[in-house]
Design an enzyme around this catalytic site. Sequence first.
Site, mmCIF file in Angstrom:
data_model
loop_
_atom_site.group_PDB
_atom_site.id
_atom_site.type_symbol
_atom_site.label_atom_id
_atom_site.label_comp_id
_atom_site.label_asym_id
_atom_site.label_seq_id
_atom_site.Cartn_x
_atom_site.Cartn_y
_atom_site.Cartn_z
ATOM 1 N N HIS A 82 0.917 -1.077 -0.063
ATOM 2 C CA HIS A 82 0.122 0.105 0.053
ATOM 3 C C HIS A 82 0.948 1.250 -0.092
ATOM 4 O O HIS A 82 1.840 1.031 0.497
ATOM 5 C CB HIS A 82 -0.980 0.089 1.191
ATOM 6 N N ASP A 161 -13.928 2.726 5.917
ATOM 7 C CA ASP A 161 -12.663 3.187 5.494
ATOM 8 C C ASP A 161 -13.444 4.104 3.875
ATOM 9 O O ASP A 161 -13.005 5.015 3.825
ATOM 10 C CB ASP A 161 -11.416 2.592 5.204
ATOM 11 N N ARG A 168 -13.053 12.677 3.754
ATOM 12 C CA ARG A 168 -11.835 13.272 4.445
ATOM 13 C C ARG A 168 -11.587 14.002 2.929
ATOM 14 O O ARG A 168 -10.746 15.229 3.155
ATOM 15 C CB ARG A 168 -10.849 12.305 4.644
ATOM 16 N N SER A 183 -6.856 4.260 7.964
ATOM 17 C CA SER A 183 -7.406 4.234 6.581
ATOM 18 C C SER A 183 -6.499 3.278 5.954
ATOM 19 O O SER A 183 -6.956 2.010 5.399
ATOM 20 C CB SER A 183 -7.440 5.533 6.043
ATOM 21 N N LYS A 187 -7.771 -1.257 5.855
ATOM 22 C CA LYS A 187 -7.950 -2.366 4.284
ATOM 23 C C LYS A 187 -6.888 -3.374 4.567
ATOM 24 O O LYS A 187 -7.407 -4.384 3.976
ATOM 25 C CB LYS A 187 -7.634 -1.369 3.382
HETATM 26 N N1 URA Z 1 -3.872 6.087 1.408
HETATM 27 C C1 URA Z 1 -5.211 5.479 2.323
HETATM 28 O O1 URA Z 1 -5.279 4.368 1.945
HETATM 29 N N2 URA Z 1 -5.452 6.433 3.069
HETATM 30 C C2 URA Z 1 -5.090 7.504 3.379
HETATM 31 O O2 URA Z 1 -5.682 8.147 4.340
HETATM 32 C C3 URA Z 1 -4.102 8.085 2.697
HETATM 33 C C4 URA Z 1 -3.717 7.524 1.789
#
Ligand code: URA
Length: 434
Positions: A82, A161, A168, A183, A187
């Site tokens: 990620h 999320d 956001r 966040s 995930k």
């Molecule tokens: N990537 C994400 O998944 N969440 C965030 O808040 C910022 C970047």
Amino acid sequence: MRMVDLIEKKRDGIALTEGEIRWMIERYVAGEIPDYQMSAFLMAVYFRGMTEEEMVAFTAAMAESGETVDLTEVPGVKVDKHSTGGVGDTVTLILVPLMGAAGYVVAKLSGRALGHTGGTIDKFESIPGVHTDLSPREIIDQAKRIGVVIAEHTQDVAPADKLLYELRDVTGTVPSLPLIVGSVLSKKIAGGADLIVLDVKCGDGAFMQSFPEAKGLAESLVRVGNELGKRFSALVTAMDQPLGRMAGNALEVRQAIEVLRGGGPEDLREVTLALGAELLLLAGEEGDEVTARRKLVRLLDEGVAWEKFLELVAAQGGDTQCVEDPARLPRAREVVEVRAPRAGYVRRLSARQVGVAAGLLGAGREVKGQEVDPAAGVELLAKVGDAVDEGAVLARLHLGERARPEEARRLVAGAFEIGDEPLTPGKLILARVR
Ligand code: URA
């Protein structure tokens, strides 16, 4: 319990209990807490932060807010990655098939464009036919069949999320350490992988602009993630100028294809290989980083990762002819050039300004739920360290249907700083947190 009391508590800098956090997330996902109250809470977190205990509770509540992808029935080691978001960061589209080619299972849940940064789902969907709205059952079946999946994190998996991410994006609360931790990790935890590498971007184009902030985020992510029972590792990577030479959805797919075919820009290839090598080491493969990278380079150069990418595109309904021949990917009807006002060396190229400009051209969204234009974006012909002549083309703006070209042109022109002295670009991999 009342939401207003939790907002006031956070506004006054008092830590919430695990029970309060769980209550809030459950009620929000159930639609019982309105967006205006959640927006106020997010802004309070932006200013007040969260304790580590709050972050663990917040992340766990978000991860458990919906279904989880249980990959136990899929044989093999499940890995994931990620990025905290950058400009031109199309690494996922390369790394997923690359790790698949190396024999690992990657069922990647990704997001859409956020703020000035792009999103893997918008990029992947710019390939005609590709769909990413897969159910957990479909994700598991595809992972069993071909080992690789790129799916949108939907209402089913970590729904908290999905809802908070969109809110956001339009309330100025993206660059907050605890909100990013919740966040990203929710995930990853709901996504079912065993080993996860995080790419924490640092610099002008990242949500964390200074090295101490980015390193702090990387450390919090690894600590909270490990506390929740998965194995995480993080790299802090440079995001002062865009990665590669494209910012925009189909444009970045074209760039990913170049790397998957053994070429492409050196910086994009380098970050992909560093993250891939980190995953191989986290998985306990024999040898050191050099051996790990050698293995991945071979898979890229011999076309094994490319074959896996074609399989992935086909499995998700995409037209493989469009990736075999990238000229068939969506193209802008009009392209505008930005030229150098003087000769010299490019000394700075603001990733943020390029990212905002790509958004203004149609590659991002200004309000929740807006469609992005797959063809829109910025193509960079010069990057930091390059020598340019007066009048040379620095960038091409690919205009989407709702483009604001004049504003975008000003931003891209202002993103370049040209000076007399040559300059070597800085390091790409800034730190490693295990
Ligand atoms: N990537 C994400 O998944 N969440 C965030 O808040 C910022 C970047």
